[in-house]
Design an enzyme around this catalytic site. Structure first.
Site, PDB file in Angstrom:
ATOM      1  CG  MET A 156       3.957  -2.765   8.536  1.00 15.73           C
ATOM      2  SD  MET A 156       3.404  -3.898   9.576  1.00 15.73           S
ATOM      3  CE  MET A 156       3.722  -5.462   8.898  1.00 15.73           C
ATOM      4  CG  HIS A 160       7.218  -2.819   0.060  1.00 11.45           C
ATOM      5  ND1 HIS A 160       8.097  -3.781   0.952  1.00 11.45           N
ATOM      6  CD2 HIS A 160       6.111  -2.830   0.922  1.00 11.45           C
ATOM      7  CE1 HIS A 160       7.370  -4.224   1.684  1.00 11.45           C
ATOM      8  NE2 HIS A 160       6.371  -3.725   1.943  1.00 11.45           N
ATOM      9  CD  GLN A 202      -0.331  -4.154  10.335  1.00 11.14           C
ATOM     10  OE1 GLN A 202      -0.744  -3.071  10.346  1.00 11.14           O
ATOM     11  NE2 GLN A 202      -0.306  -4.916   9.369  1.00 11.14           N
ATOM     12  CB  SER A 237       6.385 -11.538   1.583  1.00 12.41           C
ATOM     13  OG  SER A 237       6.339 -11.410   3.131  1.00 12.41           O
TER      14      SER A 237
HETATM   15  P1  AMP Z   1       3.684  -4.407   4.145  1.00 13.98           P
HETATM   16  O1  AMP Z   1       4.907  -3.511   4.414  1.00 13.98           O
HETATM   17  O2  AMP Z   1       3.870  -5.814   4.166  1.00 13.98           O
HETATM   18  O3  AMP Z   1       2.643  -3.954   5.175  1.00 13.98           O
HETATM   19  O4  AMP Z   1       3.108  -4.078   2.631  1.00 13.98           O
HETATM   20  C1  AMP Z   1       2.751  -2.673   2.427  1.00 13.98           C
HETATM   21  C2  AMP Z   1       2.181  -2.748   1.139  1.00 13.98           C
HETATM   22  O5  AMP Z   1       2.913  -3.022   0.083  1.00 13.98           O
HETATM   23  C3  AMP Z   1       0.740  -3.344   1.260  1.00 13.98           C
HETATM   24  O6  AMP Z   1      -0.156  -2.446   0.504  1.00 13.98           O
HETATM   25  C4  AMP Z   1       1.175  -4.490   0.638  1.00 13.98           C
HETATM   26  O7  AMP Z   1      -0.208  -5.317   0.244  1.00 13.98           O
HETATM   27  C5  AMP Z   1       2.063  -4.368  -0.544  1.00 13.98           C
HETATM   28  N1  AMP Z   1       2.973  -5.242  -0.861  1.00 13.98           N
HETATM   29  C6  AMP Z   1       3.455  -6.021  -0.282  1.00 13.98           C
HETATM   30  N2  AMP Z   1       4.006  -7.301  -0.910  1.00 13.98           N
HETATM   31  C7  AMP Z   1       3.844  -7.087  -2.267  1.00 13.98           C
HETATM   32  C8  AMP Z   1       3.962  -7.556  -3.395  1.00 13.98           C
HETATM   33  N3  AMP Z   1       4.775  -8.609  -3.441  1.00 13.98           N
HETATM   34  N4  AMP Z   1       3.554  -7.109  -4.652  1.00 13.98           N
HETATM   35  C9  AMP Z   1       2.872  -5.764  -4.331  1.00 13.98           C
HETATM   36  N5  AMP Z   1       2.544  -5.435  -3.451  1.00 13.98           N
HETATM   37  C10 AMP Z   1       3.035  -5.771  -2.361  1.00 13.98           C
END
Ligand code: AMP
Length: 283
Positions: free
Chosen positions: A24, A31, A55, A178
């Site tokens: 996202m 990421h 979502q 995050s």
């Molecule tokens: P998001 O942008 O939050 O939807 O995350 C995109 C992808 O990155 C998802 O598969 C998340 O699980 C992964 N992700 C987010 N934070 C982390 C992290 N700290 N370590 C590894 N992967 C992550």
């Protein structure tokens, strides 16, 4: 690296092993680690950047979710992305009545606290899989239940896609990276690593009590109480079987501690995986 916002402009090579990292945006080092691993394990890496409205629940942070395509593209390119797909909401949802619902594994934990969340996740990931047609897709273990939901969907709907679940990338003090960490006040940011410390301490305790199963619920209550006494509003803090996220009271061959807790208005999730030997995509 190219950036495309229309499906018709994607032009993804069909003769290469395509690695896919759905995000996202608001990219952080976690990421980028996914992108780097994707680059190592495939020939052409597609990163999607799409803040998926379906979502987010009512009252959640869809409107204020950080968006900065220019910054994200530069970071993704540095990490090895070959193509950024950054569609508009109208492109992804020209009409929207069809959705994917993954039963059972979506019911507890995040599914219970965020009704509809996983329908939104499964639907957008299914759509992106059909658009990008990757050979392998990369997800973060931080969102453990999401990994299980995608695994179930891929299996049930016969997507010919390999899945890789990448270990959580953390700040130096242990806080899971995050995009939402930027919402934390200075005071809450200082407190936030306690969530991972408590997971580690509880994991140690659980490992040390071994088969004394009645001690495990006590260890969980201790963890929950500790976080609450630090100021967290604990949504759950439980021991589950890794394969299905059902609660367990003894340490099986593949188990995880999972937690979600709010600090002020920011909701944090994290987990500790004891052993992944039974679940190869978690290696
Ligand atoms: P998001 O942008 O939050 O939807 O995350 C995109 C992808 O990155 C998802 O598969 C998340 O699980 C992964 N992700 C987010 N934070 C982390 C992290 N700290 N370590 C590894 N992967 C992550």
């Amino acid at each position: 690296m190219r950036i495309a916002s229309d499906i018709s402009d994607l032009a993804i090579p069909t003769n290469l092993r395509i690695g896919f990292v759905p995000t996202m945006g608001a990219l952080h080092a976690g990421h980028l680690e996914l992108v780097r691993i994707a680059k190592r394990e495939s020939d052409f890496v597609v990163v999607s950047i799409f803040v998926n409205p379906t979502q987010f629940g009512k009252g959640e942070d869809f409107d204020k979710y950080p968006r900065n395509l220019e910054r994200d593209s530069a970071l993704a390119e540095e990490a090895g992305a070959d193509l950024i797909f950054s569609p508009s909401v109208a492109t992804m949802y020209p009409n929207s009545p069809t959705h994917v619902h993954v039963p059972v594994v979506t019911e507890r934990w995040e599914g219970a606290f965020r009704p509809g969340h996983f329908d939104g996740v499964a639907t957008i990931v299914a759509k992106l899989f059909n658009i990008v047609r990757p050979s392998v897709a990369f997800f973060g273990q931080k969102d453990l239940q999401q990994c299980l939901v995608i695994q179930r969907m891929v299996s049930d709907l016969n997507f010919p896609i390999q899945l890789r679940f990448v270990p959580t990338f953390r700040e130096a003090d242990g806080l899971a990276m995050s995009s939402r960490n930027v919402y934390l006040s200075e005071e809450h940011r200082a407190l936030a690593p306690e969530i991972y410390r408590t997971l580690l301490q509880t994991a140690k305790l659980i490992e040390s009590v071994g088969s004394e199963t009645r001690d495990i619920p006590i260890a969980l209550v201790r963890g929950r109480d500790h976080l609450a006494s630090c100021g967290f509003d604990v949504h759950y803090f439980d021991l589950v079987e890794l394969a299905n996220l059902e609660p367990i009271e003894e340490l099986g061959k593949s188990a995880a501690l999972i937690t979600a807790a709010k600090l002020g208005s920011t909701r944090l999730i994290d987990n500790f995986i004891f052993s992944s030997e039974l679940v190869p995509s978690f290696a």
